[in-house]
Structures are given as structure tokens and as C-alpha cells.
Design a protein around this motif. Structure first.
Motif, PDB file in Angstrom:
ATOM      1  N   SER A  60     -41.491  24.845 -34.944  1.00 16.26           N
ATOM      2  CA  SER A  60     -41.054  23.586 -35.542  1.00 16.26           C
ATOM      3  C   SER A  60     -39.547  23.412 -35.402  1.00 16.26           C
ATOM      4  O   SER A  60     -39.022  22.320 -35.582  1.00 16.26           O
ATOM      5  CB  SER A  60     -41.449  23.553 -37.022  1.00 16.26           C
ATOM      6  OG  SER A  60     -40.896  24.676 -37.662  1.00 16.26           O
ATOM      7  N   ILE A  94     -45.915  24.563 -28.198  1.00  8.56           N
ATOM      8  CA  ILE A  94     -46.065  23.325 -28.972  1.00  8.56           C
ATOM      9  C   ILE A  94     -44.845  23.175 -29.880  1.00  8.56           C
ATOM     10  O   ILE A  94     -44.529  24.086 -30.658  1.00  8.56           O
ATOM     11  CB  ILE A  94     -47.330  23.347 -29.855  1.00  8.56           C
ATOM     12  CG1 ILE A  94     -48.529  23.888 -29.048  1.00  8.56           C
ATOM     13  CG2 ILE A  94     -47.639  21.954 -30.383  1.00  8.56           C
ATOM     14  CD1 ILE A  94     -49.759  24.137 -29.930  1.00  8.56           C
ATOM     15  N   GLN A 111     -52.750  24.020 -32.574  1.00  7.13           N
ATOM     16  CA  GLN A 111     -52.890  25.440 -32.276  1.00  7.13           C
ATOM     17  C   GLN A 111     -54.358  25.862 -32.324  1.00  7.13           C
ATOM     18  O   GLN A 111     -54.864  26.508 -31.397  1.00  7.13           O
ATOM     19  CB  GLN A 111     -52.081  26.234 -33.298  1.00  7.13           C
ATOM     20  CG  GLN A 111     -52.113  27.731 -33.026  1.00  7.13           C
ATOM     21  CD  GLN A 111     -51.210  28.479 -33.996  1.00  7.13           C
ATOM     22  OE1 GLN A 111     -50.488  27.868 -34.783  1.00  7.13           O
ATOM     23  NE2 GLN A 111     -51.246  29.787 -33.937  1.00  7.13           N
ATOM     24  N   ASP A 128     -43.290  20.737 -32.740  1.00  5.70           N
ATOM     25  CA  ASP A 128     -43.450  19.583 -33.628  1.00  5.70           C
ATOM     26  C   ASP A 128     -42.956  20.010 -35.000  1.00  5.70           C
ATOM     27  O   ASP A 128     -43.174  21.153 -35.410  1.00  5.70           O
ATOM     28  CB  ASP A 128     -44.931  19.176 -33.696  1.00  5.70           C
ATOM     29  CG  ASP A 128     -45.085  17.755 -34.203  1.00  5.70           C
ATOM     30  OD1 ASP A 128     -44.313  17.366 -35.108  1.00  5.70           O
ATOM     31  OD2 ASP A 128     -45.965  17.029 -33.690  1.00  5.70           O
ATOM     32  N   THR A 153     -51.199  29.909 -27.462  1.00  7.72           N
ATOM     33  CA  THR A 153     -50.208  28.922 -27.909  1.00  7.72           C
ATOM     34  C   THR A 153     -49.065  29.593 -28.656  1.00  7.72           C
ATOM     35  O   THR A 153     -49.233  30.655 -29.253  1.00  7.72           O
ATOM     36  CB  THR A 153     -50.836  27.892 -28.863  1.00  7.72           C
ATOM     37  OG1 THR A 153     -51.287  28.586 -30.026  1.00  7.72           O
ATOM     38  CG2 THR A 153     -51.998  27.172 -28.222  1.00  7.72           C
ATOM     39  N   THR A 154     -47.906  28.957 -28.591  1.00  6.58           N
ATOM     40  CA  THR A 154     -46.768  29.345 -29.418  1.00  6.58           C
ATOM     41  C   THR A 154     -46.324  28.078 -30.123  1.00  6.58           C
ATOM     42  O   THR A 154     -45.931  27.114 -29.463  1.00  6.58           O
ATOM     43  CB  THR A 154     -45.621  29.880 -28.531  1.00  6.58           C
ATOM     44  OG1 THR A 154     -46.130  30.981 -27.780  1.00  6.58           O
ATOM     45  CG2 THR A 154     -44.437  30.325 -29.365  1.00  6.58           C
ATOM     46  N   SER A 155     -46.462  28.048 -31.439  1.00 10.05           N
ATOM     47  CA  SER A 155     -46.111  26.826 -32.173  1.00 10.05           C
ATOM     48  C   SER A 155     -44.752  26.998 -32.827  1.00 10.05           C
ATOM     49  O   SER A 155     -44.510  28.007 -33.495  1.00 10.05           O
ATOM     50  CB  SER A 155     -47.114  26.526 -33.265  1.00 10.05           C
ATOM     51  OG  SER A 155     -48.394  26.854 -32.838  1.00 10.05           O
ATOM     52  N   LEU A 205     -48.969  20.935 -35.996  1.00 10.75           N
ATOM     53  CA  LEU A 205     -48.840  22.217 -35.294  1.00 10.75           C
ATOM     54  C   LEU A 205     -50.099  23.043 -35.470  1.00 10.75           C
ATOM     55  O   LEU A 205     -50.646  23.590 -34.518  1.00 10.75           O
ATOM     56  CB  LEU A 205     -47.654  23.010 -35.857  1.00 10.75           C
ATOM     57  CG  LEU A 205     -46.286  22.796 -35.224  1.00 10.75           C
ATOM     58  CD1 LEU A 205     -45.306  23.825 -35.781  1.00 10.75           C
ATOM     59  CD2 LEU A 205     -46.346  22.915 -33.712  1.00 10.75           C
ATOM     60  N   ARG A 206     -50.548  23.102 -36.726  1.00  7.80           N
ATOM     61  CA  ARG A 206     -51.694  23.952 -37.031  1.00  7.80           C
ATOM     62  C   ARG A 206     -52.952  23.439 -36.318  1.00  7.80           C
ATOM     63  O   ARG A 206     -53.687  24.196 -35.704  1.00  7.80           O
ATOM     64  CB  ARG A 206     -51.909  24.003 -38.543  1.00  7.80           C
ATOM     65  CG  ARG A 206     -52.442  25.347 -38.995  1.00  7.80           C
ATOM     66  CD  ARG A 206     -52.320  25.535 -40.511  1.00  7.80           C
ATOM     67  NE  ARG A 206     -50.965  25.476 -41.006  1.00  7.80           N
ATOM     68  CZ  ARG A 206     -50.577  24.734 -42.064  1.00  7.80           C
ATOM     69  NH1 ARG A 206     -51.433  23.975 -42.695  1.00  7.80           N
ATOM     70  NH2 ARG A 206     -49.321  24.752 -42.471  1.00  7.80           N
TER      71      ARG A 206
END
Ligand SMILES: Nc1ncnc2c1ncn2[C@@H]1O[C@H](COP(=O)(O)OP(=O)(O)OP(=O)(O)O)[C@@H](O)[C@H]1O
Ligand SMILES: [Mg+2]
Length: 452
Positions: free
Chosen positions: A32, A6, A18, A8, A28-30, A14-15
């Protein structure tokens, strides 16, 4: 567990993403930061990426391009704010799998993710199987992407591992011979000969001598001995095409070869070993022929160890555009022409047909169109149907009317470039009636809009 990347720069989003995706069982891997997203994609394989359209340091579409250079197979869903239609269209044209508008509809998002992942795993699987089938020989020439053909490739890959007899069934022109050749080349017999004979094309009285050969003097006119096809195919594979056309007495002889792995050339007292893998092909249903008493059941069981069914083209229409472009390239190269593509309405026409002659008929249609076209695109007028014989082309009136209606609708839509009012005008119909007709024929007016 499927892995989702993800990207963003809005940490809240993001949170939320996730949390929601992990609750659904995704890993998931978030991220920014754009640069980090690129690095991670290089290091790790994700099943799908969600990328924000408007990132602070880079345009989301640009980032998608970079990610696709690294991982061409990874589907990317673009996250957009409401009311950015132009950029979403642009995103789709640049290769986004789909887009989803903020604020997200949870169910929509999950559905799109699920579909996106399914699609890649399918295309990855097709690629993997093609690699197995064509490990040492490039098997680029089997063009397909449908789930049904994936199953066929799976069976071919499996059959290639064994030395059992194979029976392949499929309508005329579905690619039986192509698949059988691939099977031979992928098998351990690949360095041996591959022979194909059409049982229907050899007169009954010659079939035996063709297959088993003869000794000098075996019959009047046998001036010298001749090696039969079984001997020539020794150590390799033999395709017996149209196996159902083999006369019953000959079937008995074939059965004996398969059981004893040896045969007698005509007029010979001593047997010859037959180390040949038999692959039988038929466009008839062998089991039905057995029921009718036209095919020996014992031979059927000998041949039917691994059955492969090739689906007709009309049951896997998603393969059509790929095949069309493949044939277009090939015939352009052969005829030294420079034709870019089929127009959308021509492609639509190709997609809407039933192709009783399957891939071969499609191939012929493309060849004809390439030969006749003087422009750099191929229009609908170049793909007229050419029925093999006149009677075959005749349909019941109701069906013919229906076909005409469908063609007519495509025609007026291509003239009006997808404009419904204009098309309705041309047809002398109300817009609502025209909509009904389009719905009935499953025609989408947007397919006719000019692409910009
Ligand atoms: N998946 C495919 N990709 C590329 N070309 C294909 C594909 N399937 C079929 N073809 C092409 O279509 C034509 C017909 O295929 P093929 O001769 O293998 O069919 P067949 O099932 O053996 O037909 P028949 O029953 O008439 O003998 C060939 O030119 C073949 O190369
Ligand atoms: Mg064939």
C-alpha cells in the motif's frame, strides 16, 4: 509461477485482489506504500504490476513512470474508478499496458493479466534470442517483435550452435540474407569468411569454375590458376542463394563436395579440402522442386538438415511499424532530413497492404517517402504504390474495386479526422451504411482521430 505486484492504498481491494489472483495460481506481493513499491521493484522482478490510479501519496501514473524506469519491460495495468476516462487515456499514452475499472469484472481482469504477461514474455524472449544471435556482434539490425520471427530467431540460435548445413526458405525480400549473415556471425565460424553467391546470376558454364576454381591451362583462356569460391570461403560459411536455379549436373558436383568435403579445381588432378558450412537459400519450396524432378533429392537431404522458414511480411504485420520507424531513422540520417513520423493514416495505409516484395518493398517505400517529403511528417500521399512492372500491378476488377473502396474510405476518414457523420456526408451515404463498409474493410474510424 508468474509474479504480480499489486499497489493500492485501499487495503480491502488489496486483500480481494490478492485472494483472487492467488486462487488462479499467481504469486502476489501486495503493497500500500508507494516508496515500498519502488524498493520492491528494484529488488525483485515481477511479471506484471497492478497500480491504482489514485494513490494517497502519489499519482498512479507517476508511480508507473518510476517503475518503468526500473523495469521497462514490466506491463502495468492501471486500476481506476468508474468515470475517469481522461486519466485512463493519459495512462495509456504514458505506457500503461491497459486499465481496468473498479468494481472489477473478474474475468476481464484475469484476461488482461494473462495477455499482459504473455506479451512481456514474448518480447523478453525475442530480446534474449537476439542477444544469443548477436552475442559478440551487436545484431540490432534484425528488427522484429512478432511471434513468428521469434521462432525464426530461435532456429537461428539453435543452428548457430551446430555446424550442420542449413536451408532457409522465404519469399523474395523477407530477409534471408540478413538472417544468414546473423547465423554466420553467431556461429563458431564467425572469424572465418562469409561468402554469398547467387546461383541464378552465374551462367551455367561458369558456375563450376567460379565455385571450384581452375588450374592454369585448364581451358583456353585460363592463363593462370584461379581460386574458386569454395577455397576462398575455407573455414567460414557460404550462402548459396537461389539454390533451386543450379542446373542438375552442377547439383551432382555440389553433392559430392558436401559428402566428401573436398573438390577438384578444373583441370586439377589433386583434390582440395573444403571446410565450408553451406547455407542454401531459396524462395521456392525445395521439397516441391524435388517432387517435380528439378532438384536432386539426395542433395535436398544433405542441405535440409536444419530448415528455417522466413514468413512473408503479410503474416507478421505487427513488425511493420517497427520496421517503418527503423527505416525512417536510417534514411533520415542518410539524407540528412528531420522527419518525425508517418501520419496515422499513412501508417494505416502501410499496415493494410500485402507487401508482395516483403521487407525490401517496405524499405523502398520508406526511402521514396523520405526522399520526396518536404514536411516533418510523412502523409498518405507519399506512400503510393509503385508496382515493379505494369502487368504485375493489374488486379482483377473485383479486387481493384475493393481496393479502391478501402482507399477511398481511408481518405474520407482522414479528411474528416475520424468523424463518421462528416465522412458519410462526403461519401453521400447514410451513417449506418458507412459503418457497414468500414466493418467490411476492417477500418477503425478512431485511428483517424487527431492525436492530442
Ligand atoms: N527484420 C529485418 N529488420 C531489418 N531489415 C530487414 C529485415 N528483414 C529484411 N530487412 C531488409 O530488407 C532487405 C531485403 O532483405 P534480404 O536481402 O535479406 O532479403 P532476401 O530474402 O535475401 O531477398 P531475395 O530473395 O530477394 O534475395 C534488406 O535491405 C534487409 O536489410
Ligand atoms: Mg537474398
Amino acid at each position: 509461477m508468474d509474479k504480480i505486484l499489486i499497489v493500492d492504498d485501499d487495503l480491502n481491494i488489496l486483500r480481494v485482489l490478492q485472494m483472487r489472483l492467488e486462487a488462479e495460481g499467481y504469486a502476489t506481493t501486495s503493497i500500500s506504500d508507494v516508496q515500498k513499491a519502488i524498493e520492491v521493484t528494484r529488488e525483485e522482478e515481477f511479471d506484471l504490476a497492478l497500480v491504482d490510479l489514485k494513490l494517497a501519496r502519489k499519482d498512479g501514473i507517476e508511480l508507473m513512470g518510476i517503475l518503468h524506469d526500473i523495469r521497462p519491460e514490466m506491463p502495468v495495468i492501471i486500476l481506476t474508478a468508474f468515470g475517469t476516462i481522461e486519466s485512463t487515456v493519459n495512462a495509456m499514452q504514458k505506457g500503461a499496458y491497459s486499465y481496468i475499472t473498479k468494481p472489477f469484472d473478474h474475468r476481464q481482469l484475469l484476461l488482461q493479466i494473462k495477455n499482459g504477461i504473455e506479451r512481456t514474455s514474448l518480447s523478453k524472449e525475442v530480446k534474449r534470442l537476439k542477444n544469443i544471435v548477436g552475442e559478440r556482434y551487436e545484431f540490432k539490425n534484425i528488427i522484429c517483435k512478432s511471434g513468428k520471427m521469434k521462432e525464426v530467431l530461435e532456429q537461428v540460435a539453435m543452428a548457430a550452435e551446430t555446424d550442420s548445413n542449413v536451408c532457409i526458405h522465404g519469399e523474395s525480400g523477407t530477409g534471408k540474407e540478413l538472417i544468414v549473415k546473423a547465423l554466420h556471425l553467431a556461429s563458431m565460424r564467425k572469424d572465418g569468411p562469409f561468402l554469398a553467391i547467387n546461383c541464378a546470376a552465374i551462367p551455367e558454364n561458369l558456375l563450376e569454375s567460379e565455385l571450384f576454381g581452375f588450374k592454369k591451362g585448364a581451358f583456353t583462356g585460363a592463363m593462370s590458376s584461379k581460386k574458386g569460391l569454395f577455397a576462398q570461403a575455407n573455414g567460414g560459411s557460404m550462402l548459396l542463394d537461389e539454390i533451386t536455379e543450379t542446373p542438375l549436373p552442377m547439383q551432382a558436383k555440389l553433392l559430392r563436395v558436401l559428402q566428401e568435403r573436398e573438390f577438384y579445381p578444373l583441370g586439377s588432378e589433386s583434390s582440395v579440402k573444403a571446410d565450408v558450412r553451406i547455407i542454401a537459400a531459396s524462395n521456392k519450396d525445395l521439397a516441391k522442386e524435388v517432387e517435380k524432378g528439378l532438384f536432386r533429392s539426395d542433395l535436398f537431404y544433405r542441405l535440409h538438415v536444419i530448415p528455417i522458414h522466413l514468413p512473408p511480411l503479410r503474416e507478421r504485420k505487427e513488425d511493420i511499424p517497427l520496421l517503418v520507424n527503423h527505416f525512417l531513422k536510417r534514411f533520415c540520417a542518410e539524407m540528412k532530413k528531420d522527419i518525425k513520423e508517418f501520419t496515422p493514416s499513412a501508417m494505416h495505409g502501410l499496415l493494410s497492404r500485402d507487401w508482395p516484395g516483403n521487407v525490401r518493398e517496405l524499405e523502398n517505400t520508406v526511402e521514396y517517402a523520405v526522399a520526396m517529403t518536404t514536411q516533418d511528417t510523412i502523409g498518405e500521399d507519399m506512400i503510393l504504390q509503385t508496382p515493379k512492372n505494369r502487368e504485375e500491378g493489374i488486379k482483377p476488377l473485383k479486387e481493384a474495386k475493393n481496393d479502391f473502396e478501402k482507399k477511398y474510405l481511408s481518405n474520407i476518414l482522414s479528411i474528416s479526422e475520424g468523424n463518421i457523420s462528416k465522412a458519410a456526408n462526403l461519401a453521400g451515404k447514410y451513417r449506418a451504411d458507412l459503418y457497414d463498409l468500414l466493418k467490411k474493410h476492417d477500418i477503425n474510424s478512431t485511428d483517424f482521430k487527431k492525436q492530442s
